[in-house]
Design a protein around this motif. Structure first.
Motif: not given
Length: 301
Positions: A52-66, A100-111
């Motif tokens: 999975t690739v995740r990219l912050p949608s705005a600057e105030h979410y950038v601190l979450q990446v690190e 931005w980040s690359v993560y391992r895909w996790l199986q499942g559907e949202t609750l």
């Protein structure tokens, strides 16, 4: 509010393909496709079948990446359910200004209610996960702050917003009772040892497979502090017996539940009052959440 420049960004599969091709060419032949529903804090894309690739949608979410890259690998071995595994951290490029980040895909559907066999079992599994998270090593963990919008700190951080929302909702909700719930939250300060919390336990961040809770995702608002903010799902998703199972399983004191109601009320009020830019469909849900929080306060407050 988002940085005005971020509002002009087009975060789509084409951008992700270019970023992958220039920074991680070993994955450039993999298919990229958006994940629906899209996130609020981040835009997510499937990369092949395993990532999975995740990219912050705005600057105030950038601190979450690190934060996620640093702490998720340390938390994962201490938890009873899978959580995101960072595989690579991208840098600004191709017109995208942030990491931005690359993560391992996790199986499942949202609750969703229709995707689980036993909602009470989901509540049990979730409390088991959250208790384990609270017991995880919190030494040097990230304290509440800008990186997570002060989740895990005192709900009083949002006192001004809450009091701005209340008069806007006169005639729509019981604002007298809502003020009482809010004051009760402010009057119950957290006096325990800071612990790990997720910060956004919601249906969209919980995955299910074969009718059971299978993974917990999106730790962007996580940190070390007061776990009361993780109680919101008691009113935003659970109901009846499953809510009572969750309440019992969390094993938190009366003050934590007062603060949890406060956190939930704050968010529901500002959404319903139109202070967040949320769609009308989301606003409609908040009336029920507010009613449930007020009823819970009358019963347990």
């Amino acid at each position: 509010m988002a940085n005005p420049k971020s509002a002009e960004l087009v975060i789509d599969a084409s951008l992700v393909r270019r970023l992958i091709a220039t920074q991680f060419p070993r994955w450039s032949d993999l298919e990229v496709r958006p994940i629906e529903p899209g996130g609020w804090d981040n835009r997510s894309f499937r990369l092949g079948e395993q990532m999975t690739v995740r990219l912050p949608s705005a600057e105030h979410y950038v601190l979450q990446v690190e934060k996620e890259h640093r702490w998720l690998p340390r938390l994962a071995p201490q938890l009873p359910l899978p959580i995101p595994v960072p595989l690579a951290k991208g840098t600004p490029g191709e017109g995208f200004p942030w990491p931005w980040s690359v993560y391992r895909w996790l199986q499942g559907e949202t609750l969703a209610v229709e995707r689980v066999a036993d909602l009470g079992q989901v509540a049990k599994d979730l409390t088991r996960f959250l208790r384990a998270l609270r017991q995880a090593d919190a030494a040097s963990g990230p304290l509440p702050g800008d990186h997570n919008f002060h989740r895990g700190g005192p709900p009083a951080f949002y006192d001004e917003q809450t009091r701005q929302a209340l008069p806007l909702l006169e005639g729509q909700v019981d604002t007298v009772a809502a003020r009482e719930v809010w004051e009760a939250a402010l009057a119950a300060p957290f006096e325990g040892t800071p612990v790990w919390f997720h910060g956004d336990i919601a249906w969209g961040n919980l995955l299910v497979a074969q009718g059971r809770l299978s993974a917990v995702i999106d730790f962007g608002t996580s940190g070390v502090g007061d776990p009361a903010c993780d109680l919101a799902i008691a009113w935003t998703f659970f109901h009846g017996e499953s809510r009572e199972v969750f309440r019992h399983g969390m094993a938190l004191d009366r003050g934590a539940w007062a603060r949890g109601r406060g956190w939930t009320l704050w968010k529901a009020l500002i959404v319903l009052a139109g202070m967040t830019g949320a769609p009308a469909s989301e606003k409609a849900k908040q009336r029920t959440v507010i009613e449930d929080v007020l009823a819970d306060h009358r019963r347990f407050g």
